[in-house]
Design a protein around this motif. Structure first.
Motif, PDB file in Angstrom:
ATOM      1  N   ALA A  66      -4.021  36.050 -34.188  1.00  0.00           N
ATOM      2  CA  ALA A  66      -3.939  35.825 -35.633  1.00  0.00           C
ATOM      3  C   ALA A  66      -3.230  36.983 -36.329  1.00  0.00           C
ATOM      4  O   ALA A  66      -2.389  36.772 -37.215  1.00  0.00           O
ATOM      5  N   ASN A 120       0.479  36.212 -37.726  1.00  0.00           N
ATOM      6  CA  ASN A 120       0.439  36.005 -39.174  1.00  0.00           C
ATOM      7  C   ASN A 120       0.611  37.284 -40.001  1.00  0.00           C
ATOM      8  O   ASN A 120       0.961  37.204 -41.184  1.00  0.00           O
ATOM      9  N   LYS A 121       0.355  38.434 -39.395  1.00  0.00           N
ATOM     10  CA  LYS A 121       0.375  39.675 -40.164  1.00  0.00           C
ATOM     11  C   LYS A 121       1.537  40.619 -39.800  1.00  0.00           C
ATOM     12  O   LYS A 121       2.022  41.348 -40.662  1.00  0.00           O
ATOM     13  N   ASP A 165      -8.769  37.492 -42.402  1.00  0.00           N
ATOM     14  CA  ASP A 165      -7.942  36.315 -42.160  1.00  0.00           C
ATOM     15  C   ASP A 165      -7.932  35.892 -40.695  1.00  0.00           C
ATOM     16  O   ASP A 165      -7.166  35.010 -40.308  1.00  0.00           O
TER      17      ASP A 165
END
Length: 228
Positions: free
Chosen positions: A220, A224-225, A85
């Motif tokens: 990222a 996002n995680k 991702d």
């Protein structure tokens, strides 16, 4: 008189034959009419020329076949799931794998982010060493040395930000993690802008490109995680 009747009969037969022939042959414009209508099938013909994927049963553009493939041999599926991702999934995996060794590794966002930061710090330190040597080299042009000095400050700022990211992770401070990771984008951009404005090529361009990808991946993952 008989001869006149014979001539009249022949003329009548000739006219009748000519009329039947003309009515049995379609006018030439009908072919043009058919041709103009057949052109409407051009899109479907073009569609038939698009490569066909047997696995998905759909046609697709050839560019889809150029997408990078993640390494799968002996790579934790959880790590691949997190890295896929990011903007640079292949680099994400390849940057982390060297740190795993034979130890047991549980792939979850925080641990992956920490290893990605470690890999980035190592690359930044390499860039610092190279930039320092180039600045000390008397053959390096003055303008290049000036740009490298700007980059040295940017590299050091990245290392400082990464330390604060690790501190924020230990405190479960997601906002600070995002802020520090975002600031790294500005840091590497400052270095790149120095050379661009001077209109000269950076001797560290490959390292800077690798660092930028690492920054993108850490951002990222961190945004996002990682969720506390």
């Amino acid at each position: 008189m008989g001869m006149n009747h014979l001539i009249l009969a022949l003329v009548s037969l000739s006219c009748l034959f000519s009329f039947s022939t003309s009515t049995s042959t379609p006018p030439s414009y009908s072919y043009h009419y058919s041709f103009s209508h057949s052109s409407s099938s051009a899109p479907s013909a073009a569609f038939n020329n698009v490569p066909f994927s047997k696995s998905s049963g759909t046609r697709m553009d050839q560019t889809f076949n150029k997408l990078p493939t993640l390494p799968t041999n002996n790579v934790d599926p959880g790590l691949q799931q997190i890295c896929k991702d990011t903007d640079h999934p292949v680099e994400c995996v390849s940057n982390i794998v060297p740190f795993l060794g034979h130890s047991k590794f549980v792939a979850e966002p925080v641990s992956v982010l920490k290893l990605e930061i470690q890999a980035m710090d190592n690359k930044v330190k390499e860039a610092i060493d190279k930039a320092t040597k180039l600045m000390q080299d008397h053959s390096t042009q003055t303008m290049t040395a000036s740009c490298l000095e700007t980059c040295l400050d940017s590299y050091k700022s990245i290392l400082d930000s990464d330390k604060r990211v690790l501190d924020a992770l230990s405190l479960h401070d997601g906002y600070q993690v995002s802020m520090e990771l975002s600031s790294n984008i500005e840091n590497v951009q400052t270095c790149e802008d120095a050379f661009q404005e001077a209109n000269i090529k950076s001797p560290n361009i490959q390292m800077d490109s690798a660092i930028r990808k690492m920054i993108s991946n850490t951002l990222a993952i961190g945004v996002n995680k990682v969720h506390f």
